[in-house]
Design a protein around this motif. Structure first.
Motif, PDB file in Angstrom:
ATOM      1  N   GLY A  37       0.783  -1.225   0.000  1.00  0.00           N
ATOM      2  CA  GLY A  37       0.000   0.000   0.000  1.00  0.00           C
ATOM      3  C   GLY A  37       0.821   1.284   0.000  1.00  0.00           C
ATOM      4  N   GLY A  38       2.133   1.176   0.064  1.00  0.00           N
ATOM      5  CA  GLY A  38       2.950   2.382   0.097  1.00  0.00           C
ATOM      6  C   GLY A  38       4.231   2.220  -0.698  1.00  0.00           C
ATOM      7  N   ALA A  39       4.592   3.247  -1.424  1.00  0.00           N
ATOM      8  CA  ALA A  39       5.798   3.194  -2.255  1.00  0.00           C
ATOM      9  C   ALA A  39       7.047   2.941  -1.422  1.00  0.00           C
ATOM     10  CB  ALA A  39       5.945   4.493  -3.042  1.00  0.00           C
ATOM     11  N   ASP A  40       7.083   3.475  -0.204  1.00  0.00           N
ATOM     12  CA  ASP A  40       8.266   3.290   0.634  1.00  0.00           C
ATOM     13  C   ASP A  40       8.500   1.816   0.953  1.00  0.00           C
ATOM     14  OD1 ASP A  40       5.953   3.263   2.208  1.00  0.00           O
ATOM     15  OD2 ASP A  40       6.756   4.599   3.744  1.00  0.00           O
ATOM     16  N   HIS A  41       7.432   1.105   1.321  1.00  0.00           N
ATOM     17  CA  HIS A  41       7.570  -0.323   1.613  1.00  0.00           C
ATOM     18  C   HIS A  41       7.908  -1.110   0.344  1.00  0.00           C
ATOM     19  CE1 HIS A  41       6.289  -0.061   5.757  1.00  0.00           C
ATOM     20  NE2 HIS A  41       5.146   0.509   5.424  1.00  0.00           N
ATOM     21  N   ILE A  42       7.215  -0.824  -0.735  1.00  0.00           N
ATOM     22  CA  ILE A  42       7.447  -1.551  -1.990  1.00  0.00           C
ATOM     23  C   ILE A  42       8.893  -1.386  -2.444  1.00  0.00           C
ATOM     24  CG2 ILE A  42       6.882  -1.636  -4.454  1.00  0.00           C
ATOM     25  CD1 ILE A  42       3.980  -0.888  -3.648  1.00  0.00           C
ATOM     26  N   LEU A  43       9.375  -0.151  -2.482  1.00  0.00           N
ATOM     27  CA  LEU A  43      10.743   0.096  -2.945  1.00  0.00           C
ATOM     28  C   LEU A  43      11.777  -0.591  -2.053  1.00  0.00           C
ATOM     29  CD1 LEU A  43      10.411   3.859  -3.885  1.00  0.00           C
ATOM     30  CD2 LEU A  43      10.856   1.976  -5.473  1.00  0.00           C
ATOM     31  N   ALA A  44      11.598  -0.501  -0.741  1.00  0.00           N
ATOM     32  CA  ALA A  44      12.568  -1.115   0.168  1.00  0.00           C
ATOM     33  C   ALA A  44      12.578  -2.632   0.029  1.00  0.00           C
ATOM     34  CB  ALA A  44      12.267  -0.719   1.613  1.00  0.00           C
ATOM     35  N   SER A 167      25.069  -5.721 -16.139  1.00  0.00           N
ATOM     36  CA  SER A 167      25.533  -5.398 -14.797  1.00  0.00           C
ATOM     37  C   SER A 167      25.269  -3.947 -14.410  1.00  0.00           C
ATOM     38  CB  SER A 167      27.012  -5.724 -14.646  1.00  0.00           C
ATOM     39  OG  SER A 167      27.782  -4.926 -15.520  1.00  0.00           O
ATOM     40  N   LYS A 168      25.334  -3.051 -15.355  1.00  0.00           N
ATOM     41  CA  LYS A 168      25.083  -1.647 -15.034  1.00  0.00           C
ATOM     42  C   LYS A 168      23.603  -1.380 -14.806  1.00  0.00           C
ATOM     43  CE  LYS A 168      29.174   0.212 -17.218  1.00  0.00           C
ATOM     44  NZ  LYS A 168      29.729   1.123 -18.190  1.00  0.00           N
ATOM     45  N   ALA A 169      22.740  -2.203 -15.362  1.00  0.00           N
ATOM     46  CA  ALA A 169      21.300  -1.980 -15.227  1.00  0.00           C
ATOM     47  C   ALA A 169      20.858  -2.078 -13.773  1.00  0.00           C
ATOM     48  CB  ALA A 169      20.515  -2.962 -16.086  1.00  0.00           C
ATOM     49  N   SER A 170      21.379  -3.052 -13.023  1.00  0.00           N
ATOM     50  CA  SER A 170      20.963  -3.165 -11.631  1.00  0.00           C
ATOM     51  C   SER A 170      21.490  -1.993 -10.821  1.00  0.00           C
ATOM     52  CB  SER A 170      21.424  -4.489 -11.019  1.00  0.00           C
ATOM     53  OG  SER A 170      22.822  -4.567 -10.946  1.00  0.00           O
ATOM     54  N   ARG A 171      22.649  -1.473 -11.190  1.00  0.00           N
ATOM     55  CA  ARG A 171      23.184  -0.310 -10.481  1.00  0.00           C
ATOM     56  C   ARG A 171      22.349   0.925 -10.787  1.00  0.00           C
ATOM     57  NH1 ARG A 171      29.591  -0.599 -10.645  1.00  0.00           N
ATOM     58  NH2 ARG A 171      29.324   0.902  -8.973  1.00  0.00           N
ATOM     59  N   VAL A 172      21.878   1.036 -12.012  1.00  0.00           N
ATOM     60  CA  VAL A 172      20.986   2.144 -12.374  1.00  0.00           C
ATOM     61  C   VAL A 172      19.672   2.003 -11.605  1.00  0.00           C
ATOM     62  CG1 VAL A 172      19.613   3.143 -14.256  1.00  0.00           C
ATOM     63  CG2 VAL A 172      22.026   2.546 -14.634  1.00  0.00           C
ATOM     64  N   ALA A 173      19.172   0.769 -11.483  1.00  0.00           N
ATOM     65  CA  ALA A 173      17.948   0.543 -10.708  1.00  0.00           C
ATOM     66  C   ALA A 173      18.153   0.949  -9.257  1.00  0.00           C
ATOM     67  CB  ALA A 173      17.530  -0.923 -10.797  1.00  0.00           C
ATOM     68  N   GLY A 174      19.313   0.629  -8.697  1.00  0.00           N
ATOM     69  CA  GLY A 174      19.608   1.042  -7.328  1.00  0.00           C
ATOM     70  C   GLY A 174      19.618   2.551  -7.188  1.00  0.00           C
ATOM     71  N   GLY A 175      20.206   3.224  -8.160  1.00  0.00           N
ATOM     72  CA  GLY A 175      20.200   4.685  -8.145  1.00  0.00           C
ATOM     73  C   GLY A 175      18.794   5.237  -8.233  1.00  0.00           C
ATOM     74  N   ALA A 176      17.954   4.596  -9.043  1.00  0.00           N
ATOM     75  CA  ALA A 176      16.560   5.038  -9.159  1.00  0.00           C
ATOM     76  C   ALA A 176      15.811   4.835  -7.851  1.00  0.00           C
ATOM     77  CB  ALA A 176      15.868   4.285 -10.292  1.00  0.00           C
ATOM     78  N   ILE A 177      16.101   3.732  -7.153  1.00  0.00           N
ATOM     79  CA  ILE A 177      15.467   3.491  -5.859  1.00  0.00           C
ATOM     80  C   ILE A 177      15.900   4.565  -4.860  1.00  0.00           C
ATOM     81  CG2 ILE A 177      15.406   1.915  -3.863  1.00  0.00           C
ATOM     82  CD1 ILE A 177      15.514  -0.402  -5.951  1.00  0.00           C
ATOM     83  N   ALA A 178      17.201   4.844  -4.826  1.00  0.00           N
ATOM     84  CA  ALA A 178      17.702   5.879  -3.910  1.00  0.00           C
ATOM     85  C   ALA A 178      17.089   7.245  -4.247  1.00  0.00           C
ATOM     86  CB  ALA A 178      19.225   5.950  -3.968  1.00  0.00           C
ATOM     87  N   ALA A 179      16.988   7.570  -5.532  1.00  0.00           N
ATOM     88  CA  ALA A 179      16.378   8.838  -5.940  1.00  0.00           C
ATOM     89  C   ALA A 179      14.908   8.885  -5.538  1.00  0.00           C
ATOM     90  CB  ALA A 179      16.525   9.029  -7.452  1.00  0.00           C
ATOM     91  N   SER A 180      14.230   7.753  -5.627  1.00  0.00           N
ATOM     92  CA  SER A 180      12.837   7.695  -5.181  1.00  0.00           C
ATOM     93  C   SER A 180      12.759   7.946  -3.694  1.00  0.00           C
ATOM     94  CB  SER A 180      12.223   6.326  -5.515  1.00  0.00           C
ATOM     95  OG  SER A 180      12.204   6.125  -6.903  1.00  0.00           O
ATOM     96  N   GLY A 181      13.729   7.431  -2.953  1.00  0.00           N
ATOM     97  CA  GLY A 181      13.777   7.687  -1.520  1.00  0.00           C
ATOM     98  C   GLY A 181      13.928   9.159  -1.211  1.00  0.00           C
ATOM     99  N   VAL A 182      14.768   9.838  -1.978  1.00  0.00           N
ATOM    100  CA  VAL A 182      14.927  11.280  -1.806  1.00  0.00           C
ATOM    101  C   VAL A 182      13.594  11.973  -2.085  1.00  0.00           C
ATOM    102  CG1 VAL A 182      16.044  13.356  -2.717  1.00  0.00           C
ATOM    103  CG2 VAL A 182      17.400  11.284  -2.286  1.00  0.00           C
ATOM    104  N   ALA A 183      12.922  11.566  -3.160  1.00  0.00           N
ATOM    105  CA  ALA A 183      11.631  12.161  -3.502  1.00  0.00           C
ATOM    106  C   ALA A 183      10.609  11.928  -2.377  1.00  0.00           C
ATOM    107  CB  ALA A 183      11.112  11.602  -4.813  1.00  0.00           C
ATOM    108  N   LEU A 184      10.627  10.745  -1.775  1.00  0.00           N
ATOM    109  CA  LEU A 184       9.704  10.458  -0.676  1.00  0.00           C
ATOM    110  C   LEU A 184      10.013  11.329   0.537  1.00  0.00           C
ATOM    111  CD1 LEU A 184       9.523   6.574  -0.935  1.00  0.00           C
ATOM    112  CD2 LEU A 184       7.651   8.170  -1.335  1.00  0.00           C
ATOM    113  N   VAL A 185      11.289  11.543   0.803  1.00  0.00           N
ATOM    114  CA  VAL A 185      11.682  12.395   1.925  1.00  0.00           C
ATOM    115  C   VAL A 185      11.202  13.825   1.693  1.00  0.00           C
ATOM    116  CG1 VAL A 185      13.660  13.452   3.093  1.00  0.00           C
ATOM    117  CG2 VAL A 185      13.661  10.997   2.639  1.00  0.00           C
ATOM    118  N   LEU A 186      11.326  14.303   0.480  1.00  0.00           N
ATOM    119  CA  LEU A 186      10.961  15.670   0.163  1.00  0.00           C
ATOM    120  C   LEU A 186       9.463  15.902   0.075  1.00  0.00           C
ATOM    121  CD1 LEU A 186      13.752  16.475  -2.442  1.00  0.00           C
ATOM    122  CD2 LEU A 186      13.668  17.128  -0.024  1.00  0.00           C
ATOM    123  N   SER A 187       8.701  14.819  -0.101  1.00  0.00           N
ATOM    124  CA  SER A 187       7.248  14.993  -0.260  1.00  0.00           C
ATOM    125  C   SER A 187       6.521  14.988   1.048  1.00  0.00           C
ATOM    126  CB  SER A 187       6.677  13.912  -1.158  1.00  0.00           C
ATOM    127  OG  SER A 187       6.807  12.635  -0.576  1.00  0.00           O
TER     128      SER A 187
END
Length: 187
Positions: A37-44, A167-187
Motif C-alpha cells: 500500500g505504500g511506495a516506501d515499503h514496496i521500494l525497500a 551489470s550496469k542496469a541493476s546499479r541504475v535501478a539502485g540509483g533510481a530506488i535511492a532517488a525515489s527515496g529522496v523524492a519520498l523524503v521531500l514529499s
C-alpha cells in the motif's frame, strides 16, 4: 516478472475483499495490503531482493530471510506498544541506503548485509504492527504482510537475475530506488 508478481498480489488482495460492505474478510487481507500500500515499503522490499541477487551466494536467501524475521520482531514490538523512535525516517532511510548499496554495487559478507536489512526491517515491522486494525487477527495479519513482503523480495530477486547480464542496469535501478527515496523524503 515484477508486473506478474504484483498482479498476482493485487488479485489475491482483491479476492480477500470480495464481500463488499464488510471491510477485510480477515486479518490476512489487511496484513497483505499493508506492504503493497505504500511506495516506501514496496521500494525497500524490492531493493532487499535486488541487492541479495546482486551479491549472490548465501546472501540470496539469508538477506531476505533476515528481513522477514526481523520484520516480525518489529511487528511484535509495534503490536505491544513498544516505542521505536524515528519509524518513518527509518523506513525512508531503508529506501535511500538500500538503493545506494545497489547503485554502488556494494557487496558485503552475509552477516553484515543481513544485519543492515534486519535493522531496517525492524522499522518496517514496527509500522506494520502498530497499524494493525483492531479487528484483525494477529497471526493472520502477520501471515499476510509476510507473504506480501516475500513476494516483493522475490520480485526484486527476479529483477536482479534479469538484469544480471546487464551489470550496469541493476546499479541504475539502485540509483533510481535511492532517488525515489529522496523524492519520498521531500514529499
Amino acid at each position: 516478472m515484477l508486473k506478474k508478481v504484483l498482479a498476482v498480489a493485487l488479485v489475491a488482495e482483491a479476492s480477500l475483499l470480495a464481500h463488499t460492505g464488510h471491510g477485510s474478510v480477515s486479518g490476512f487481507g489487511a496484513g497483505f495490503g499493508h506492504p503493497i500500500g505504500g511506495a516506501d515499503h514496496i521500494l525497500a522490499m524490492i531493493a532487499v531482493g535486488l541487492w541479495a541477487a546482486q551479491m549472490g551466494g548465501r546472501v540470496l536467501w539469508a538477506v531476505p530471510l533476515s528481513f522477514v524475521l526481523m520484520m516480525l520482531a518489529g511487528a511484535a514490538m509495534g503490536v505491544n506498544g513498544i516505542q521505536v523512535p524515528f519509524i518513518e525516517e527509518g523506513i525512508l532511510a531503508s529506501v535511500l541506503v538500500l538503493g545506494a548499496l545497489i547503485g554502488f554495487g556494494v557487496k558485503m559478507p552475509v552477516v553484515f548485509s543481513s544485519a543492515i536489512v534486519g535493522l531496517f526491517a525492524i522499522f518496517h515491522g514496527t509500522a506494520h504492527g502498530a497499524e494493525m486494525p483492531l479487528n484483525a487477527g494477529g497471526v493472520e495479519y502477520a501471515a499476510g504482510f509476510v507473504l506480501a513482503t516475500a513476494l516483493l523480495h522475490i520480485g526484486g530477486i527476479a529483477i536482479g537475475f534479469a538484469m544480471h547480464k546487464l551489470s550496469k542496469a541493476s546499479r541504475v535501478a539502485g540509483g533510481a530506488i535511492a532517488a525515489s527515496g529522496v523524492a519520498l523524503v521531500l514529499s
